[in-house]
Design a protein around this motif. Structure first.
Motif, mmCIF file in Angstrom:
data_model
loop_
_atom_site.group_PDB
_atom_site.id
_atom_site.type_symbol
_atom_site.label_atom_id
_atom_site.label_comp_id
_atom_site.label_asym_id
_atom_site.label_seq_id
_atom_site.Cartn_x
_atom_site.Cartn_y
_atom_site.Cartn_z
ATOM 1 N N UNK A 182 0.832 -1.207 0.000
ATOM 2 C CA UNK A 182 0.000 0.000 0.000
ATOM 3 C C UNK A 182 0.867 1.257 0.000
ATOM 4 N N UNK A 183 2.032 1.170 0.650
ATOM 5 C CA UNK A 183 2.877 2.366 0.762
ATOM 6 C C UNK A 183 4.332 1.959 0.932
ATOM 7 N N UNK A 184 5.212 2.851 0.509
ATOM 8 C CA UNK A 184 6.644 2.698 0.806
ATOM 9 C C UNK A 184 7.079 3.962 1.520
ATOM 10 N N UNK A 185 7.690 3.788 2.676
ATOM 11 C CA UNK A 185 8.181 4.947 3.434
ATOM 12 C C UNK A 185 9.690 4.860 3.534
ATOM 13 N N UNK A 186 10.371 5.860 3.022
ATOM 14 C CA UNK A 186 11.829 5.830 3.089
ATOM 15 C C UNK A 186 12.297 6.218 4.485
ATOM 16 N N UNK A 187 13.202 5.428 4.980
ATOM 17 C CA UNK A 187 13.759 5.678 6.299
ATOM 18 C C UNK A 187 15.269 5.530 6.159
ATOM 19 N N UNK A 188 16.001 6.497 6.735
ATOM 20 C CA UNK A 188 17.440 6.526 6.461
ATOM 21 C C UNK A 188 18.153 5.369 7.118
ATOM 22 N N UNK A 210 13.886 12.190 11.758
ATOM 23 C CA UNK A 210 15.118 11.428 11.949
ATOM 24 C C UNK A 210 16.266 11.999 11.124
ATOM 25 N N UNK A 211 17.390 12.112 11.764
ATOM 26 C CA UNK A 211 18.596 12.583 11.078
ATOM 27 C C UNK A 211 19.675 11.536 11.318
ATOM 28 N N UNK A 212 20.225 11.004 10.239
ATOM 29 C CA UNK A 212 21.268 9.993 10.386
ATOM 30 C C UNK A 212 22.637 10.643 10.222
ATOM 31 N N UNK A 213 23.440 10.669 11.314
ATOM 32 C CA UNK A 213 24.756 11.311 11.253
ATOM 33 C C UNK A 213 25.581 10.842 10.053
ATOM 34 N N UNK A 214 25.520 9.546 9.729
ATOM 35 C CA UNK A 214 26.365 9.029 8.642
ATOM 36 C C UNK A 214 26.072 9.769 7.332
ATOM 37 N N UNK A 215 24.804 10.104 7.108
ATOM 38 C CA UNK A 215 24.449 10.803 5.869
ATOM 39 C C UNK A 215 25.050 12.218 5.853
ATOM 40 N N UNK A 216 24.930 12.898 6.984
ATOM 41 C CA UNK A 216 25.420 14.279 7.041
ATOM 42 C C UNK A 216 26.949 14.281 6.951
ATOM 43 N N UNK A 217 27.568 13.343 7.662
ATOM 44 C CA UNK A 217 29.040 13.254 7.624
ATOM 45 C C UNK A 217 29.509 13.014 6.182
ATOM 46 N N UNK A 218 28.774 12.191 5.460
ATOM 47 C CA UNK A 218 29.124 11.908 4.061
ATOM 48 C C UNK A 218 29.176 13.196 3.245
ATOM 49 N N UNK A 219 28.165 14.033 3.420
ATOM 50 C CA UNK A 219 28.138 15.307 2.687
ATOM 51 C C UNK A 219 29.268 16.224 3.135
ATOM 52 N N UNK A 220 29.513 16.284 4.457
ATOM 53 C CA UNK A 220 30.572 17.182 4.962
ATOM 54 C C UNK A 220 31.930 16.721 4.434
ATOM 55 N N UNK A 221 32.152 15.403 4.450
ATOM 56 C CA UNK A 221 33.465 14.884 4.063
ATOM 57 C C UNK A 221 33.804 15.162 2.598
ATOM 58 N N UNK A 222 32.760 15.425 1.801
ATOM 59 C CA UNK A 222 33.013 15.729 0.382
ATOM 60 C C UNK A 222 33.419 17.184 0.150
ATOM 61 N N UNK A 223 33.258 18.018 1.176
ATOM 62 C CA UNK A 223 33.577 19.442 0.997
ATOM 63 C C UNK A 223 35.092 19.629 0.927
ATOM 64 N N UNK A 224 35.554 20.579 0.082
ATOM 65 C CA UNK A 224 37.007 20.788 -0.025
ATOM 66 C C UNK A 224 37.614 21.208 1.317
ATOM 67 N N UNK A 225 38.763 20.667 1.616
ATOM 68 C CA UNK A 225 39.481 21.043 2.841
ATOM 69 C C UNK A 225 39.087 20.210 4.047
#
Ligand code: MCA
Ligand code: AMP
Length: 510
Positions: free
Chosen positions: A163-169, A415-430
């Motif tokens: 009936x539904x799909x709910x994305x969960x990080x 819900x906020x998954x640290x691993x996702x945010x860290x992934x984005x931060x780690x891609x930033x230059x420097x």
């Protein structure tokens, strides 16, 4: 005897009052929608979806502002036998691109203002139809549906049809789509109707977003299955909810909503006197909030616990004969739910011992969309789902959640998954590496704080990191503060000691 139609819409439709001209939904803009409006509009939208010759099990992905028409689209999707995929309006293009590529929806419905970029992503992923739907009753979806018949026979569904799909990080890797069946949703709604004592004349104040379990299933199904009117607020506003209490009986909210209402002088015992039930969940309700609410309004908040994968699992009792509502606990397993606490080796622990919470029942999802491996990992051999929550069952049988084994921050009910945010931060230059931790916050309960290690020789600025993240991620995922450091604390195994960082920053906001 032939089996009956397990389509959730059929059960909800059966609960409509006999007089279809009664008001089903009253919006904050004072629009009135009757049950007949719901019946006709969902028929027209279901006919539109069926006219598109979609494959069986087609996903209808929806990222639109909260509106009654969005609810109609949800009900029409059920009615037509397709799979509803709601998406948080805060998600930005990289997040939406992932969901669309992963779920391969046949239809995408988005806000008019986002049509340009959303349709581009959708068509690239092979979606055949992209419609718009705005919160002022306009958009190509409604224009097309206006030409469709208002008569429609709900599609025949089996209990285990999706009936539904709910994305969960996920703690590692990308988001997972929790697949919920008609039986998952209906069995849970039926249990909650009786457990929470829904009764004739109940009126629900609906102030939650409708892209997650709490607002879309628990609140909405509760009112619909009871044929109850809803007072519909498109955005939570503490003053408006309090003003509406004399016309209502039931309210559901995440703890932040209760904290914000308590800050309003207009919240009094008298204004809340018509209300029957206040329910809280999605994040831990502080005992201070529980007690203050009791003192200010005379009502004892009923706290319950659930997940995207399972809908509702436990609840404090509604009826006094079943026990008191105990702050700091999430109550008893709901009828039909088996809940146990296990150690890391999978042994069931006795009462009062802390371990991983595992659950089983007709409400538990059928698996993660196209992730059989991940699904297998999250279930035990005897069919229990490992929630990732850590807790115990106390002497009196109340479930107490004491923490999480999953690295997850719950901020204002999101819900906020640290691993996702860290992934984005780690891609930033420097940036060399980073760690995101949750710290206490008076409004959101918990918020993320980022600690970032610069590469030798580079200059980094915390505010700039936050600004870069804002361009890429849903706003509620953005760390509220960002610190640049030379190194992260590690244990002898080389693992980052997030507990030390949490401790170091624990008083930032309180
Ligand atoms: C908004 N902001 C947040 C959050 N919401 N920051 C952290 N956590 C949040 N939850 C930030 C924005 O990024 C923005 O920051 C600023 O606050 C204003 O944004 P706005 O959207 O205007 O905020 P708001 O309208 O005040 O929203 C707060 C809210 C909302 C009403 C508490 O977050 C909300 O509706 N939460 C409920 C979530 C929910 O329904 N969860 C149920 C999940 P800036 O200005 O810097 O950009 S279902 C579930 O969990 C399970 C199954 C269950 O058990 O129910
Ligand atoms: P989600 O899958 O996004 O819906 O989030 C589910 C998670 O929210 C659960 O695994 C719990 O960690 C948390 N949660 C939900 N309700 C409560 C509650 N009443 N108390 C503490 N945590 C809760």
């Amino acid at each position: 005897m032939s089996p009956s139609n397990a389509n959730l819409f059929v059960a909800l439709r059966k609960a409509f009052p006999a007089n279809l001209d009664e008001v089903a939904i009253e919006t904050d803009g004072e629009l009135l929608y009757s049950w007949r409006d719901l019946e006709r509009a969902t028929a027209m939208l279901a006919n539109l979806l069926q006219s598109l010759s979609l494959p069986a099990g087609a996903r209808i992905a929806v990222q639109v502002e909260k509106s009654v028409e969005a609810v109609m689209l949800y009900l029409a999707t059920l009615r037509a036998g397709y799979v509803f995929l709601p998406l948080n309006t805060a998600y930005q293009s990289a997040e939406i691109e992932y969901f669309i590529a992963n779920a391969e929806p046949s239809v995408v419905v988005c806000s008019g203002k986002n049509f340009g970029w959303v349709s581009k992503l959708a068509f690239k992923a092979g979606t055949q139809h992209v419609f718009t739907l705005d919160d002022n009753r306009t958009g190509s979806l409604l224009e097309r549906a206006a030409f469709c018949s208002d008569q429609h026979q709900p599609v025949w569904s089996k209990p285990d049809d999706l009936a539904a799909i709910l994305y969960t990080s996920g703690t590692t890797g990308r988001s997972k789509g929790a697949m919920l069946t008609h039986e998952n949703l209906l069995s849970n709604a039926v249990v909650l109707k009786s457990y929470w004592g829904w009764q004739p004349g109940d009126v629900l104040i609906h102030a939650l977003p409708i892209f997650h379990v709490h607002g879309l299933f628990v609140a909405l199904h509760g009112a619909l299955l009871n044929g109850s009117k809803m007072i519909w607020l498109t955005k939570f506003d503490p003053k408006r909810v309090i003003e509406k209490m004399p016309e209502a009986t039931v309210f559901m909210g995440v703890p932040t909503l209760y904290v914000r209402m308590l800050a309003e002088p207009s919240l009094t015992r008298e204004i809340a006197s018509h209300m029957r039930l206040f329910i809280a969940g999605s994040a831990p309700l502080l005992i201070e909030t529980f007690t203050e609410w009791q003192q200010r309004t005379g009502h004892t908040i009923l706290e319950r616990y659930g997940m995207s994968e399972t809908i509702m699992l436990t609840s404090n009792p509604y009826e006094a004969r079943d026990g008191e509502r105990r702050g700091g606990t999430v109550g008893f397993p709901l009828p039909g739910v088996s809940l146990r606490v296990c150690d890391d080796g999978g042994n069931v622990l006795p009462k009062n011992e802390i371990g991983g919470i595992q659950v089983k029942g007709p409400n538990v999802f059928s698996g993660y969309w196209r992730m059989p491996e991940k699904t297998r990992e999250e279930f035990t051999d005897d069919g229990f789902f490992k929630t990732g929550d850590v807790g115990k069952i106390d002497d009196r049988g109340y479930v107490v959640i004491v923490g999480r084994s999953k690295d997850l921050i719950i901020s204002g009910g999101y819900n906020v998954y640290p691993a996702e945010i860290e992934g984005y931060i780690n891609e930033l230059p420097g940036v060399d590496e980073s760690a995101v931790v949750g710290v206490a916050h008076p409004d959101f309960g918990e918020v993320g704080v980022a600690v970032v290690v610069r590469k030798p020789g580079s200059t980094l600025d915390g505010d700039q990191i936050v600004a870069s993240l804002k361009a890429k991620l849903a706003n509620f995922k953005i760390p509220k503060r960002c610190f640049v450091v030379d190194s992260l604390p590690r244990n002898t195994m080389g693992k980052v000691q997030k507990n030390l960082l949490r401790d170091q920053h624990k008083s930032l906001f309180i």
